[in-house]
Design a protein around this motif. Structure first.
Motif, PDB file in Angstrom:
ATOM      1  N   GLY A 182       0.803  -1.231   0.000  1.00  0.00           N
ATOM      2  CA  GLY A 182       0.000   0.000   0.000  1.00  0.00           C
ATOM      3  C   GLY A 182       0.831   1.273   0.000  1.00  0.00           C
ATOM      4  O   GLY A 182       0.280   2.377   0.030  1.00  0.00           O
ATOM      5  N   GLN A 183       2.154   1.135  -0.024  1.00  0.00           N
ATOM      6  CA  GLN A 183       3.038   2.307   0.020  1.00  0.00           C
ATOM      7  C   GLN A 183       3.736   2.498  -1.323  1.00  0.00           C
ATOM      8  O   GLN A 183       3.723   1.597  -2.172  1.00  0.00           O
ATOM      9  CB  GLN A 183       4.102   2.118   1.116  1.00  0.00           C
ATOM     10  CG  GLN A 183       3.552   1.958   2.514  1.00  0.00           C
ATOM     11  CD  GLN A 183       2.772   3.188   2.964  1.00  0.00           C
ATOM     12  OE1 GLN A 183       1.562   3.138   3.103  1.00  0.00           O
ATOM     13  NE2 GLN A 183       3.462   4.297   3.186  1.00  0.00           N
ATOM     14  N   LEU A 184       4.382   3.642  -1.489  1.00  0.00           N
ATOM     15  CA  LEU A 184       5.147   3.916  -2.701  1.00  0.00           C
ATOM     16  C   LEU A 184       6.635   3.704  -2.400  1.00  0.00           C
ATOM     17  O   LEU A 184       7.255   4.545  -1.738  1.00  0.00           O
ATOM     18  CB  LEU A 184       4.921   5.365  -3.142  1.00  0.00           C
ATOM     19  CG  LEU A 184       5.799   5.827  -4.311  1.00  0.00           C
ATOM     20  CD1 LEU A 184       5.482   5.062  -5.577  1.00  0.00           C
ATOM     21  CD2 LEU A 184       5.624   7.318  -4.546  1.00  0.00           C
ATOM     22  N   HIS A 204       3.263  -2.906  -9.108  1.00  0.00           N
ATOM     23  CA  HIS A 204       3.208  -1.904  -8.047  1.00  0.00           C
ATOM     24  C   HIS A 204       4.075  -0.711  -8.475  1.00  0.00           C
ATOM     25  O   HIS A 204       5.162  -0.884  -9.025  1.00  0.00           O
ATOM     26  CB  HIS A 204       3.802  -2.573  -6.788  1.00  0.00           C
ATOM     27  CG  HIS A 204       3.541  -1.913  -5.492  1.00  0.00           C
ATOM     28  ND1 HIS A 204       2.714  -2.482  -4.533  1.00  0.00           N
ATOM     29  CD2 HIS A 204       4.020  -0.776  -4.949  1.00  0.00           C
ATOM     30  CE1 HIS A 204       2.705  -1.700  -3.452  1.00  0.00           C
ATOM     31  NE2 HIS A 204       3.479  -0.658  -3.691  1.00  0.00           N
ATOM     32  N   ALA A 228       0.225  13.983   0.910  1.00  0.00           N
ATOM     33  CA  ALA A 228      -0.335  12.639   0.752  1.00  0.00           C
ATOM     34  C   ALA A 228       0.717  11.678   0.195  1.00  0.00           C
ATOM     35  O   ALA A 228       0.764  10.507   0.577  1.00  0.00           O
ATOM     36  CB  ALA A 228      -1.548  12.684  -0.167  1.00  0.00           C
ATOM     37  N   ASP A 247       3.252  10.874   2.935  1.00  0.00           N
ATOM     38  CA  ASP A 247       2.726   9.931   3.919  1.00  0.00           C
ATOM     39  C   ASP A 247       2.734   8.495   3.414  1.00  0.00           C
ATOM     40  O   ASP A 247       2.700   7.558   4.201  1.00  0.00           O
ATOM     41  CB  ASP A 247       1.297  10.325   4.309  1.00  0.00           C
ATOM     42  CG  ASP A 247       1.289  11.643   5.089  1.00  0.00           C
ATOM     43  OD1 ASP A 247       2.386  12.082   5.512  1.00  0.00           O
ATOM     44  OD2 ASP A 247       0.209  12.239   5.242  1.00  0.00           O
ATOM     45  N   GLN A 248       2.721   8.354   2.076  1.00  0.00           N
ATOM     46  CA  GLN A 248       2.674   6.981   1.539  1.00  0.00           C
ATOM     47  C   GLN A 248       4.001   6.501   0.988  1.00  0.00           C
ATOM     48  O   GLN A 248       4.099   5.374   0.502  1.00  0.00           O
ATOM     49  CB  GLN A 248       1.617   6.903   0.443  1.00  0.00           C
ATOM     50  CG  GLN A 248       0.221   6.820   1.042  1.00  0.00           C
ATOM     51  CD  GLN A 248      -0.735   6.167   0.081  1.00  0.00           C
ATOM     52  OE1 GLN A 248      -1.243   6.839  -0.801  1.00  0.00           O
ATOM     53  NE2 GLN A 248      -0.962   4.879   0.237  1.00  0.00           N
ATOM     54  N   THR A 249       5.015   7.366   1.031  1.00  0.00           N
ATOM     55  CA  THR A 249       6.313   6.981   0.463  1.00  0.00           C
ATOM     56  C   THR A 249       7.137   6.204   1.486  1.00  0.00           C
ATOM     57  O   THR A 249       7.116   6.499   2.680  1.00  0.00           O
ATOM     58  CB  THR A 249       7.071   8.252   0.009  1.00  0.00           C
ATOM     59  OG1 THR A 249       6.320   8.845  -1.048  1.00  0.00           O
ATOM     60  CG2 THR A 249       8.462   7.926  -0.491  1.00  0.00           C
ATOM     61  N   HIS A 250       7.842   5.200   0.978  1.00  0.00           N
ATOM     62  CA  HIS A 250       8.720   4.408   1.840  1.00  0.00           C
ATOM     63  C   HIS A 250      10.079   4.321   1.148  1.00  0.00           C
ATOM     64  O   HIS A 250      10.212   3.690   0.102  1.00  0.00           O
ATOM     65  CB  HIS A 250       8.114   3.016   2.035  1.00  0.00           C
ATOM     66  CG  HIS A 250       8.732   2.261   3.155  1.00  0.00           C
ATOM     67  ND1 HIS A 250       8.057   1.960   4.324  1.00  0.00           N
ATOM     68  CD2 HIS A 250       9.975   1.740   3.313  1.00  0.00           C
ATOM     69  CE1 HIS A 250       8.859   1.273   5.131  1.00  0.00           C
ATOM     70  NE2 HIS A 250      10.026   1.135   4.541  1.00  0.00           N
TER      71      HIS A 250
END
Ligand code: F6R
Length: 357
Positions: free
Chosen positions: A213-215, A241, A264, A267-270
């Protein structure tokens, strides 16, 4: 999704991507051995520049080779991912190696054909297709390998065949000991990150869960830059993905400024930092400061270290780890890791518009 359930794996992976990921060490050994018997024209050792052609899973071997030997090979190495050769590639001072698993990739065929027309010294690395035919028509050497897989899953061949080939031409030192060390390091790590190792202690399964669910944005420096590229493409193609990669120290001069916006995305970046104790000492400092900036901007980030002694072992160990991560992430995405329908769609749509002129 339970990443410890082998039945689920076999249902979601009918093409056997997991088995092929596990075979990377053996592929490397087979590829190195294949090059030992190569009989190449003596004139090929007098070249002054190496040009490696390929796309996607058949280009990454060239990019990895370039990164690996950059500090020790006195000849320039250029990687071409596209239809056209640079204008300076002319005549027999240039060794032009066309790499294509299928032998039918139009960009590679186009640039290889250009090389032939310009009188370069050509070699084809392929399982067959038009590339093999084109090379054979001109009596050019063909390094033919057989391994039933998606091109990206034949990385042991596309990378190590180049290393062995350039050594056979005396353009590179003998990497036999490094290849053997890398194989052993991969086999040892496989026991910890392979499917039989339970999630609770399996760093690859745990990372896949954090990436779900992350980038993923993968960072690498120097000889690990192409390894970061490999992680990105494996996450795209196996896990289906989004993923991107960035190169250090370059990213210190731009990307660091944009860590916080859009919020946003932040918050979703890894961020995954692929590090090595063989990185340049200033790069090691840059890693630490980059991490500080990421923490400060509240971007999720973690780092992984290459294993072994040699640069090759560091590269291949991190590739092996990343390949497993991409597989487990595919499982979490409920995706069959093998087919790449969108790539096939593109190739079909281009073919519908006629052959390249
Ligand atoms: C598919 C893959 C692709 C191909 C690319 C070029 O697994 O990785 O990126 O490698 O479309 O095709 P080949 O390798 O046949 O020249």
């Amino acid at each position: 999704m339970n990443l410890d359930d082998p039945v689920l794996f076999s249902e979601l992976d009918p093409g056997g991507m997991l088995r092929r990921i596990g075979e990377l060490p053996q592929q490397c050994r087979a590829a190195w051995e294949l090059t030992q018997g190569l009989d190449l024209p003596v004139s090929y050792s007098a070249i002054k520049h190496v040009v490696l052609l390929g796309m996607g899973g058949s280009a990454i071997g060239g990019a990895l080779l370039q990164g690996l030997v950059n500090g020790e090979c006195r000849l320039p190495i250029t990687v071409v991912r596209g239809y056209s050769l640079p204008a300076f590639v002319q005549g027999p001072d240039y060794l032009v190696i066309g790499c294509s698993y299928s032998g039918n990739t139009e960009e590679t065929l186009s640039s290889f054909g250009q090389g032939l027309a310009r009188g370069v010294l050509p070699v084809a690395i392929t399982t067959g297709g038009k590339l093999a035919a084109l090379a054979q028509e001109r009596d050019a050497p063909v390094v033919h390998f057989e391994y039933q897989a998606q091109p990206r899953a034949a990385l042991g061949y596309s990378f190590i065949l180049l290393l062995g080939l350039l050594h056979q031409l005396d353009l590179l030192r003998d990497y036999a000991a490094d290849v053997e060390e890398a194989i052993q390091v991969m086999e040892a790590w496989q026991a910890e990150i392979g499917p039989q190792a339970p999630s609770a202690h399996n760093a690859a399964k745990l990372l896949a869960e954090r990436l779900s669910g992350q980038l993923p944005v993968i960072y690498g420096a120097g000889f690990l830059a192409a390894v970061a590229n490999r992680w990105k493409t494996q996450i795209n193609e196996n896990s289906k993905h989004w993923a991107f990669f960035e190169i250090l120290p370059e990213l210190n001069h731009n990307a660091v400024v944009g860590f916080s916006i859009p919020q946003a995305v932040r918050d979703q970046t890894h961020v995954i930092m692929l590090r090595s104790n063989l990185d340049h000492p200033r790069v090691q400092m840059r890693w630490d400061v980059t991490r500080e900036l990421l923490v400060c901007e509240e971007v999720a980030a973690e780092e992984f270290l290459g294993r072994g002694e040699s640069r090759l072992a560091h590269m291949l160990s991190l590739i092996h780890f990343g390949d497993y991560v991409s597989f487990y992430l595919a499982m979490l995405n409920d995706a069959d890791p093998t087919p790449v329908e969108s790539i096939a769609f593109l190739k079909r749509r281009l073919a519908d518009r006629g052959a390249i002129g």
